[in-house]
Write a protein that holds these residues in place. Structure first.
Motif, PDB file in Angstrom:
ATOM      1  N   LYS A  97       0.831  -1.203   0.000  1.00 52.08           N
ATOM      2  CA  LYS A  97       0.000   0.000   0.000  1.00 52.08           C
ATOM      3  C   LYS A  97       0.870   1.260   0.000  1.00 52.08           C
ATOM      4  CE  LYS A  97      -4.090  -2.021   0.511  1.00 52.08           C
ATOM      5  NZ  LYS A  97      -5.239  -1.817  -0.350  1.00 52.08           N
ATOM      6  N   VAL A  98       2.000   1.214   0.694  1.00 48.73           N
ATOM      7  CA  VAL A  98       2.928   2.349   0.723  1.00 48.73           C
ATOM      8  C   VAL A  98       3.474   2.609  -0.681  1.00 48.73           C
ATOM      9  CG1 VAL A  98       5.182   3.133   1.550  1.00 48.73           C
ATOM     10  CG2 VAL A  98       3.531   2.189   3.158  1.00 48.73           C
ATOM     11  N   LEU A  99       3.811   1.533  -1.400  1.00 50.17           N
ATOM     12  CA  LEU A  99       4.329   1.693  -2.768  1.00 50.17           C
ATOM     13  C   LEU A  99       3.268   2.319  -3.685  1.00 50.17           C
ATOM     14  CD1 LEU A  99       6.352  -1.600  -3.324  1.00 50.17           C
ATOM     15  CD2 LEU A  99       7.240   0.727  -3.133  1.00 50.17           C
ATOM     16  N   ALA A 100       2.020   1.897  -3.532  1.00 45.80           N
ATOM     17  CA  ALA A 100       0.940   2.477  -4.341  1.00 45.80           C
ATOM     18  C   ALA A 100       0.789   3.962  -4.033  1.00 45.80           C
ATOM     19  CB  ALA A 100      -0.364   1.741  -4.071  1.00 45.80           C
ATOM     20  N   ALA A 101       0.808   4.310  -2.746  1.00 53.02           N
ATOM     21  CA  ALA A 101       0.680   5.718  -2.346  1.00 53.02           C
ATOM     22  C   ALA A 101       1.870   6.532  -2.855  1.00 53.02           C
ATOM     23  CB  ALA A 101       0.576   5.820  -0.834  1.00 53.02           C
ATOM     24  N   ASP A 134       2.912   4.964  11.050  1.00 53.60           N
ATOM     25  CA  ASP A 134       3.947   4.199  10.337  1.00 53.60           C
ATOM     26  C   ASP A 134       3.879   4.474   8.839  1.00 53.60           C
ATOM     27  OD1 ASP A 134       4.687   3.124  12.744  1.00 53.60           O
ATOM     28  OD2 ASP A 134       3.734   1.166  12.403  1.00 53.60           O
ATOM     29  N   PHE A 135       2.656   4.536   8.312  1.00 55.36           N
ATOM     30  CA  PHE A 135       2.449   4.793   6.887  1.00 55.36           C
ATOM     31  C   PHE A 135       3.064   6.143   6.502  1.00 55.36           C
ATOM     32  CE2 PHE A 135       0.229   5.507   2.952  1.00 55.36           C
ATOM     33  CZ  PHE A 135      -0.065   4.237   2.476  1.00 55.36           C
ATOM     34  N   ALA A 136       2.767   7.182   7.298  1.00 57.97           N
ATOM     35  CA  ALA A 136       3.296   8.521   7.026  1.00 57.97           C
ATOM     36  C   ALA A 136       4.812   8.546   7.183  1.00 57.97           C
ATOM     37  CB  ALA A 136       2.653   9.530   7.965  1.00 57.97           C
ATOM     38  N   GLU A 137       5.340   7.786   8.136  1.00 62.49           N
ATOM     39  CA  GLU A 137       6.785   7.744   8.381  1.00 62.49           C
ATOM     40  C   GLU A 137       7.520   7.115   7.200  1.00 62.49           C
ATOM     41  OE1 GLU A 137       9.388   5.468  11.626  1.00 62.49           O
ATOM     42  OE2 GLU A 137       7.804   6.723  12.496  1.00 62.49           O
ATOM     43  N   LYS A 138       6.922   6.070   6.597  1.00 60.65           N
ATOM     44  CA  LYS A 138       7.547   5.397   5.454  1.00 60.65           C
ATOM     45  C   LYS A 138       7.570   6.286   4.209  1.00 60.65           C
ATOM     46  CE  LYS A 138       6.750   0.694   6.934  1.00 60.65           C
ATOM     47  NZ  LYS A 138       6.237  -0.633   6.607  1.00 60.65           N
ATOM     48  N   LEU A 139       6.657   7.250   4.157  1.00 59.60           N
ATOM     49  CA  LEU A 139       6.612   8.171   3.008  1.00 59.60           C
ATOM     50  C   LEU A 139       7.190   9.551   3.352  1.00 59.60           C
ATOM     51  CD1 LEU A 139       3.091   7.309   1.596  1.00 59.60           C
ATOM     52  CD2 LEU A 139       5.275   6.818   0.532  1.00 59.60           C
ATOM     53  N   MET A 158      -6.426  10.195   7.124  1.00 65.07           N
ATOM     54  CA  MET A 158      -5.263  11.091   7.133  1.00 65.07           C
ATOM     55  C   MET A 158      -4.946  11.449   5.685  1.00 65.07           C
ATOM     56  SD  MET A 158      -1.447  10.399   8.653  1.00 65.07           S
ATOM     57  CE  MET A 158      -1.106   9.001   7.647  1.00 65.07           C
ATOM     58  N   PHE A 159      -4.533  12.688   5.441  1.00 62.92           N
ATOM     59  CA  PHE A 159      -4.185  13.134   4.088  1.00 62.92           C
ATOM     60  C   PHE A 159      -2.689  13.408   4.004  1.00 62.92           C
ATOM     61  CE2 PHE A 159      -8.676  13.994   4.075  1.00 62.92           C
ATOM     62  CZ  PHE A 159      -9.056  13.789   2.754  1.00 62.92           C
ATOM     63  N   LEU A 160      -2.076  12.922   2.919  1.00 60.11           N
ATOM     64  CA  LEU A 160      -0.668  13.183   2.638  1.00 60.11           C
ATOM     65  C   LEU A 160      -0.581  13.963   1.325  1.00 60.11           C
ATOM     66  CD1 LEU A 160       0.974   9.710   3.353  1.00 60.11           C
ATOM     67  CD2 LEU A 160       0.907  11.687   4.847  1.00 60.11           C
ATOM     68  N   THR A 161       0.399  14.854   1.263  1.00 62.91           N
ATOM     69  CA  THR A 161       0.623  15.611   0.040  1.00 62.91           C
ATOM     70  C   THR A 161       2.119  15.695  -0.226  1.00 62.91           C
ATOM     71  OG1 THR A 161       0.124  17.684  -1.089  1.00 62.91           O
ATOM     72  CG2 THR A 161       0.701  17.870   1.211  1.00 62.91           C
ATOM     73  N   GLU A 162       2.479  16.032  -1.447  1.00 58.19           N
ATOM     74  CA  GLU A 162       3.872  16.075  -1.858  1.00 58.19           C
ATOM     75  C   GLU A 162       4.629  17.178  -1.109  1.00 58.19           C
ATOM     76  OE1 GLU A 162       6.183  15.823  -6.146  1.00 58.19           O
ATOM     77  OE2 GLU A 162       4.235  16.801  -6.049  1.00 58.19           O
ATOM     78  N   LYS A 163       5.882  16.857  -0.736  1.00 55.49           N
ATOM     79  CA  LYS A 163       6.706  17.875  -0.075  1.00 55.49           C
ATOM     80  C   LYS A 163       7.047  18.962  -1.064  1.00 55.49           C
ATOM     81  CE  LYS A 163       9.200  15.825   3.744  1.00 55.49           C
ATOM     82  NZ  LYS A 163      10.480  15.303   4.201  1.00 55.49           N
ATOM     83  N   ARG A 164       7.114  20.187  -0.597  1.00 54.74           N
ATOM     84  CA  ARG A 164       7.446  21.314  -1.471  1.00 54.74           C
ATOM     85  C   ARG A 164       8.904  21.651  -1.333  1.00 54.74           C
ATOM     86  NH1 ARG A 164       2.957  21.376  -3.426  1.00 54.74           N
ATOM     87  NH2 ARG A 164       0.966  21.934  -2.519  1.00 54.74           N
TER      88      ARG A 164
END
Length: 164
Positions: A97-101, A134-139, A158-164
């Motif tokens: 799932k981390v790889l897909a995200a 853990d999911f957020a930490e891996k990404l 939880m929402f994740l977005t690309e780092k700027r």
């Protein structure tokens, strides 16, 4: 505003080839435009005095529509992709799932991670929060948490977005 719709006394006139013709009364500018069989178009109504240009109004409108269309085409829409997890997920399943995200984030999309609880699992909601952490930490290398985990009905989101 074109031709007779222009209600100013004086305007700064730009010729059909882009040359400055100076400040003159609207009547004279309109006469010059009619002699060239073109339109007098107010291109900068807020300027002092307003700027008018001698051009073919139909062609002008067409060009403006083309520019607008190109601007819309170049806009990037950000989609929200969802990754669903369950509280009893195994480590390898989590990595998949981390790889897909990761792929979604690298394409520029936002990712919504949903941890769904079914049946009696909802009573262990507080102990399952670490899965989202853990999911957020891996990404963490490519993504940042936009909205931290919160309860929405029978799930943690939880929402994740690309780092700027």
């Amino acid at each position: 505003m074109i031709n007779e719709q222009i209600r100013e006394k004086e305007v700064r006139l730009i010729g059909e080839h882009g040359e400055q013709l100076g400040i003159m009364p609207v009547k004279d500018a309109l006469k010059i435009a009619q002699d060239a069989e073109l339109d007098l178009v107010n291109v900068a109504p807020t300027a002092k005095p307003p700027v008018c240009k001698i051009i073919d109004y139909g062609k002008f409108r067409y060009e403006m529509a083309r520019k607008e269309k190109d601007a819309r085409k170049k806009q990037k829409t950000v989609e929200v992709k969802e990754v669903r997890l369950s509280p009893n997920i195994d480590a390898n399943d989590l990595n998949t799932k981390v790889l897909a995200a990761r792929k979604f984030i690298q394409k520029g999309n936002k990712v919504k991670i949903t941890l769904r609880f079914r049946g009696r699992e909802i009573s262990h909601m507080s102990t399952s929060r670490h899965i989202l952490d853990d999911f957020a930490e891996k990404l963490a290398d490519i993504a940042e948490v936009e909205k931290p985990s919160k309860v929405e009905g029978r799930s943690l989101v939880m929402f994740l977005t690309e780092k700027r």
